[in-house]
Design an enzyme around this catalytic site. Structure first.
Site, mmCIF file in Angstrom:
data_model
loop_
_atom_site.group_PDB
_atom_site.id
_atom_site.type_symbol
_atom_site.label_atom_id
_atom_site.label_comp_id
_atom_site.label_asym_id
_atom_site.label_seq_id
_atom_site.Cartn_x
_atom_site.Cartn_y
_atom_site.Cartn_z
ATOM 1 C CG HIS A 1 18.844 1.611 5.179
ATOM 2 N ND1 HIS A 1 18.954 1.384 3.839
ATOM 3 C CD2 HIS A 1 17.525 1.787 5.420
ATOM 4 C CE1 HIS A 1 17.765 1.434 3.276
ATOM 5 N NE2 HIS A 1 16.883 1.676 4.200
ATOM 6 C CD GLU A 13 17.243 -1.886 4.712
ATOM 7 O OE1 GLU A 13 16.538 -1.465 5.686
ATOM 8 O OE2 GLU A 13 16.890 -1.724 3.527
HETATM 9 O O1 TA6 Z 1 14.556 -0.155 4.564
HETATM 10 C C1 TA6 Z 1 13.588 -0.077 3.545
HETATM 11 C C2 TA6 Z 1 12.895 1.266 3.637
HETATM 12 O O2 TA6 Z 1 12.218 1.388 4.862
HETATM 13 C C3 TA6 Z 1 11.958 1.412 2.439
HETATM 14 O O3 TA6 Z 1 10.612 1.386 2.832
HETATM 15 C C4 TA6 Z 1 12.376 2.757 1.824
HETATM 16 O O4 TA6 Z 1 11.649 3.793 2.425
HETATM 17 C C5 TA6 Z 1 13.860 2.788 2.210
HETATM 18 O O5 TA6 Z 1 13.868 2.327 3.555
HETATM 19 C C6 TA6 Z 1 14.564 4.109 2.016
HETATM 20 O O6 TA6 Z 1 14.070 5.050 2.927
HETATM 21 P P1 TA6 Z 1 14.634 6.563 2.840
HETATM 22 O O7 TA6 Z 1 14.002 7.283 3.988
HETATM 23 O O8 TA6 Z 1 16.142 6.460 2.954
HETATM 24 O O9 TA6 Z 1 14.234 7.052 1.470
#
Ligand code: TA6
Length: 300
Positions: free
Chosen positions: A162, A268
């Protein structure tokens, strides 16, 4: 033992910091050909929680065994994005120095907290390697089941890095995504699912709230802005997510500094549409290499 590893490539004046919590890379600094001063290449929110009580808002959180809210029956008790980024990983204290590169390996095995919500046997290894202008991360997923049943007792999972790439989000473009199918999570359907679309843009910007899951992508990407960029070369990670909450979603996040969304894009790479599966005794490896793009790619 300290809860953060400081990895230094003194030959090239590059460094990285990895928290044992989540095996989260929370800093990557390196020079470029044009600038000998090592610069921070990742974004971490100034209001990120770093005490192990919740995943760090920034750096490179490791997403495993599920991406987003769980959809697999074996993941039903897991939090969004799984347990890897909120577990304390182990490090044997060793740093591998290969001259031009230095690396560390962190491992994660089922703990009581994990087995209380996830019943599969597994062994994870996360390798961080630091070169002159690049940082690579590898996730090794081993199915440690001793089952000899047929069909095999597969370990089914999703995995994703991520990445919070530091850069001016008003200028950032992510390429190449044109022609790919993607799911736009900012436009849920009446049933609450993401809207299926086809990418028509040569370069994807994040000037508005963006949360796009691209399927079967090129596995090699460029995140560029007017005077810089990062390339991402991957293996075994067929999909890629592009996310920036902008103020619309970012202002509602308690651990996102005010205006933080102006200073990063999440690009990501992962396997997040469908599930990877690995048979007993075997290991799956997903890898990415983040590299500084040396020449400015675009006119001012
Ligand atoms: O990767 C994008 C995502 O899935 C978004 O939908 C948002 O939820 C982000 O990840 C961050 O997620 P988190 O659980 O770290 O707040």
């Amino acid at each position: 033992m300290a809860n953060t590893i400081l990895l230094q490539n003194s030959k090239y004046n590059a460094s990285a910091e990895i928290m044992l919590y989540g095996a989260t890379v929370v800093s990557w600094k390196c020079p470029s050909l044009a600038d000998s001063q090592p610069r921070e290449r990742l974004f971490v929110s100034a209001t990120a929680i770093r005490d192990g009580s919740k995943p760090v808002r920034g750096g490179i959180p490791v997403v495993f065994p599920c991406f987003g809210p769980p959809t697999h029956p074996e993941h039903s008790k897991l939090p969004q994005h799984g347990f890897a980024r909120s577990s304390v990983w182990s490090w044997n204290g060793a740093i591998t120095d290969e001259g031009d590169r230095v690396s560390v390996t962190l491992t994660l095995d089922p703990t009581p907290a994990i087995t209380s919500v996830y019943k599969r046997p597994f062994h994870l290894a996360f390798v961080v390697s630091l070169g002159r202008f690049d940082l690579s991360t590898e996730l090794h997923v081993q199915n440690t089941s001793s089952s000899t049943a047929y069909p095999p007792d597969y370990l089914e999972f999703q995995a994703l890095f991520h990445n919070y790439i530091a850069g001016p989000s008003s200028e950032i473009l992510v390429t190449p995504l044109k022609g790919l199918s993607y799911f736009d999570k900012t436009e849920p359907t009446d049933e609450g699912r993401a809207t299926a679309k086809t990418e028509t843009r040569a370069g994807v910007d994040v000037r508005k709230f963006t949360d796009s899951v691209y399927e079967s992508a090129s596995q090699n990407y460029e995140v560029t802005w007017v005077d810089g960029g990062i390339s991402i070369q991957t293996s075994n990670l067929k999909d890629v997510v592009v996310w920036n909450p902008q103020a619309e979603a970012g202002s509602k996040m308690g651990d996102m500094e005010k205006g933080g969304w102006d200073n990063f894009v999440c690009c990501e790479p992962g396997h997040v549409r469908g599930f990877e599966k690995v048979a007993p005794g075997l290991t799956w490896v997903g890898k990415q290499v983040l590299s500084v793009i040396q020449a400015a790619r675009r006119e001012r």
